[in-house]
Design an enzyme around this catalytic site. Structure first.
Site, mmCIF file in Angstrom:
data_model
loop_
_atom_site.group_PDB
_atom_site.id
_atom_site.type_symbol
_atom_site.label_atom_id
_atom_site.label_comp_id
_atom_site.label_asym_id
_atom_site.label_seq_id
_atom_site.Cartn_x
_atom_site.Cartn_y
_atom_site.Cartn_z
ATOM 1 N N GLU A 173 0.764 -1.202 -0.068
ATOM 2 C CA GLU A 173 0.147 -0.015 0.092
ATOM 3 C C GLU A 173 0.793 1.163 0.033
ATOM 4 O OE1 GLU A 173 -3.118 -0.256 2.852
ATOM 5 O OE2 GLU A 173 -4.190 -1.793 1.607
ATOM 6 N N GLU A 300 -4.857 -8.769 -0.468
ATOM 7 C CA GLU A 300 -5.741 -8.445 0.586
ATOM 8 C C GLU A 300 -7.354 -8.333 0.280
ATOM 9 O OE1 GLU A 300 -4.500 -5.304 3.488
ATOM 10 O OE2 GLU A 300 -2.566 -5.739 2.971
HETATM 11 O O1 AHR Z 1 -5.432 -5.780 6.904
HETATM 12 C C1 AHR Z 1 -5.523 -4.680 7.502
HETATM 13 C C2 AHR Z 1 -4.881 -3.583 6.865
HETATM 14 O O2 AHR Z 1 -5.529 -3.021 5.854
HETATM 15 C C3 AHR Z 1 -3.266 -3.885 6.338
HETATM 16 O O3 AHR Z 1 -2.247 -3.873 7.243
HETATM 17 C C4 AHR Z 1 -3.314 -2.761 5.129
HETATM 18 O O4 AHR Z 1 -2.292 -3.121 4.010
HETATM 19 C C5 AHR Z 1 -4.474 -2.432 4.945
HETATM 20 O O5 AHR Z 1 -4.961 -1.331 4.622
#
Ligand code: AHR
Length: 499
Positions: A173, A300
């Protein structure tokens, strides 16, 4: 009656097992308590890893595990997590709950966990606050087997042989918690950092993953790929994408367990949005990589609700209901259908954080409804996607903006020749009559299982089997295929042998 047409003669490509991957971050009780309890714990463990959790994950056939973050990755300095534990630095986990991180789980422990799980390793490096040298040395420490400062250090710390590093993420990110970079800047940084992710084993190359977009930020995808072109495939093997489902939006999120039918459909409709994201980011990737050499890595994804009442807001602990099961079923079906581009996906997160497959409380453990979906879908791993479509499924819901199809499917053929059909009935209340129609084949032996309960049902530490996979026999073999009623609010797996 909905008709599910399957062209079993048309194989569309391999479903990479890693589509069924998981994510573990130094966040809340995921690593500590959830996975790692230490060698001296009363909780049964092998080298500090909880035996009950490891067994459950092996049974689910976990293919790959991502670590150490997440946002934590771009603050993690791997040298803090090696060597004698009593000498490891203690620090505050500023991102997640302000708790003390004692670094007792580090590189050696991660690879030991992957060994016990029998899964591939996906390590995420630090671009936001780390140096090129630090990242390069980590890869050397993990993978180099000759004489070198980092290989020698690894040996000194008790691990003679290098580990196999399957996947490496160059930042996380980086448009946000990983440095708030602009895409043009990150593209340049990516080119530089990845240069020093050395390939010490030509026969086992490290698959390099470039940080991709947040949700519908198509501009990021376009600019990062443009910045790495004309030959983006030389610099990266994968490009990531993150998407979380928040039924009431990012600020409010909403309860994991208290919701009505309107919110049920809204949540499922937001999960269906993954189809558009994969398609549109995929179309940009096609422009720069028409041969589809670069994998889309959805590392994610999942439901993100308000934390359980009374728990640390920084720990992101949430319960998991049949709604989560359907979100998992819908999303995995979408990934299967896009297996020409989606090469890995990691649900967030594996234990005790967000949409987990396992929850723990002291020595107790429960498998969530999402766990059961992954367990049922494990047959798709490594199978060939088969051509399929549904006719006659209605669009259902309570708000025009959030309608979903009543039924959704994906179909594959495993190496053993069995056809795997997974179906999701998205109706909270009504069963769906369906007929499965094959192009030519006729079903011989069929076995099936189902996960069904009321929409807000979940497992607790006192009632761990309220929602569980059960045998399903309410189908009839016909001349053309099968007839069945898919129960309301359910995920069904049918394993079909051809006659
Ligand atoms: O999964 C929780 C958080 O969500 C992670 O650390 C991040 O990459 C995303 O914003």
């Amino acid at each position: 009656m909905a008709k599910i047409y399957i062209n079993e003669k048309h194989e569309k490509g391999k479903i990479n097992p890693e589509i069924y991957g998981h994510f573990s971050e130094h966040l809340g009780r995921c690593i500590y308590e959830g996975l790692y309890v230490g060698e001296d714990s009363q909780i049964p463990n092998e080298n500090g890893m909880r035996t009950d959790v490891v067994e459950a994950l092996r049974e689910m056939k976990i293919p790959v595990l991502r670590w150490p973050g997440g946002c934590f990755a771009d603050e993690y300095h791997w040298k803090d997590g090696i060597g004698p534990k009593e000498n490891r630095k203690k620090m505050i986990n500023t991102h997640w709950g302000g708790v003390v991180e004692d670094n007792s789980f580090g590189t050696h422990e991660f690879f030991e966990l992957c060994r016990q799980l029998g899964c591939k390793a996906y390590v995420n490096g630090n671009v936001g606050s780390g140096t090129v040298q630090e990242m390069s040395e980590w890869v050397e420490y993990i993978t180099f087997d000759g004489v070198s400062p980092m290989a020698d250090l690894r040996k000194k710390n008790g691990h003679e042989a290098p580990w196999r590093l399957d996947y490496f993420g160059v930042g996380n990110e980086n448009w946000g918690c990983g440095g708030n970079m602009r895409p043009e800047y990150y593209a340049d940084e990516y080119r530089r950092y990845q240069t020093y992710v050395r390939q010490y084993h030509q026969d086992e190359p490290v698959y390099k993953i470039c940080c991709g977009a947040n949700v519908a930020d198509y501009d990021w995808t376009e600019k990062v790929l443009a910045g790495c072109s004309p030959d983006a495939g030389r610099f990266m093997d994968g490009l990531s994408l993150h998407y979380y489902v928040h039924p009431e939006g990012w600020e409010i999120k909403g309860s994991a367990t208290q919701f009505d039918a309107k919110t049920w459909y809204k949540t499922l409709s937001k999960a269906m949005y993954m189809e558009e994201l994969v398609t549109r980011h995929g179309a940009i990737m096609d422009k720069y990589d028409p041969e589809k050499k670069i994998g889309m890595i959805v590392d994610e994804w999942g439901d993100w609700f308000t934390v359980e009442p009374g728990t640390n807001p920084g720990f992101l602990y949430q319960q998991n209901t049949m709604r989560d099961a359907l979100v998992a079923g819908i999303t995995l079906n979408i990934f299967n259908r896009h297996c020409d581009r989606v090469k890995m996906a990691c649900i967030a997160q594996m234990v005790n954080v967000l949409q987990s497959v396992i929850l723990t409380e002291g020595p107790k453990m429960v498998k969530t409804p999402t766990y059961h979906v992954f367990h049922m879908y494990r047959y798709h791993q490594g199978a060939q996607l088969l051509d399929s479509y549904i006719e006659g499924a209605e669009m259902i819901g309570e708000e025009e903006a959030y309608l979903v199809p009543s039924l959704q499917e994906s179909v594959s053929r495993s190496e053993d020749g069995m056809i795997n059909l997974t179906l999701n009935n998205l109706s909270a209340t009504d069963g769906q009559e369906a007929e499965v129609v094959f192009a030519e084949s006729r079903p011989g032996r069929v076995s099936a299982s189902v996960l069904t309960q009321r929409m807000d049902a979940y497992n607790t530490f006192d009632e761990p089997d309220r929602v569980r996979e059960e045998e399903f026999s309410a189908f009839e073999i016909t001349d053309k295929g099968l007839k069945l009623t898919v129960p309301a609010c359910s995920v069904v797996l049918l394993r079909i042998a051809e006659r």
